[in-house]
Design a protein around this motif. Sequence first.
Motif: not given
Length: 251
Positions: A130-133, A162-173, A183-187, A189-194
Amino acid sequence: MVPVGIIGGMGPFAGAHYVGLFLEECARLIEADGAGVTDQRFPPHYLFQLPVPDRTSALLGAQDEYGRVLRALSGQMDGLRGLGAKVVAMSCNTAHAWHAELRSRYPDMALLHIGDAAADHLVGQGEAEVGLLATAGTVRSGIYAGSLERAGIACREPDGDELALLMRGIYQGVKAGDNALGRACFSRALERMRGRTGVAGFLMACTEIPLALRAGDVPAECRLYDPGRLSARELAKRACRRGSFRTGESV
């Protein structure tokens, strides 16, 4: 029924969301028994929303923050113990980096572990990797890597971008009230990990992520798992006396 507690305040909306997940899982169990869902059939439960210092900052080396987080979490455990809670869950993924210390301090209370709840479910789903978000703190602490490894599941962690996208989505999002940015940051990051790892199953391992990301926001072949719901499901089972436990155990 067993009185249970939820450690919140990380952030407040995520704690309230966790309570909703817990109640949904309780209702599901009540219905499975063939009983009608009424106010009186829900188990006693308590949400403790004491503000807690930023967990990721503490794990990344912020001075004195680690001890402050432990004291804040301990304060919530004390409060829940005073209310009679026998089983406790933490609504924040990253806070599980303090899980072992809290267990040693409170051997008379069962403290659930969100990583173990997720790993048990993934085994049943037949997931091999599994991928970890997650936040940088969760990744660094190995909260999920350890649980997944014990279950024989490979954990694919985010890289720097990917981690930078996730952190931005969590804190600034999401934490800032901008779910669209989250939502934009998380998706992304996921597509990049995929594309980078080939993994199709993903753990939304921060309580802010499921508040913004839905199945329709990701490629159709991807599978999203919400560890918060899986933890809440385990807490509901304990509250409704489904299964047995020993005080101090993780799950």
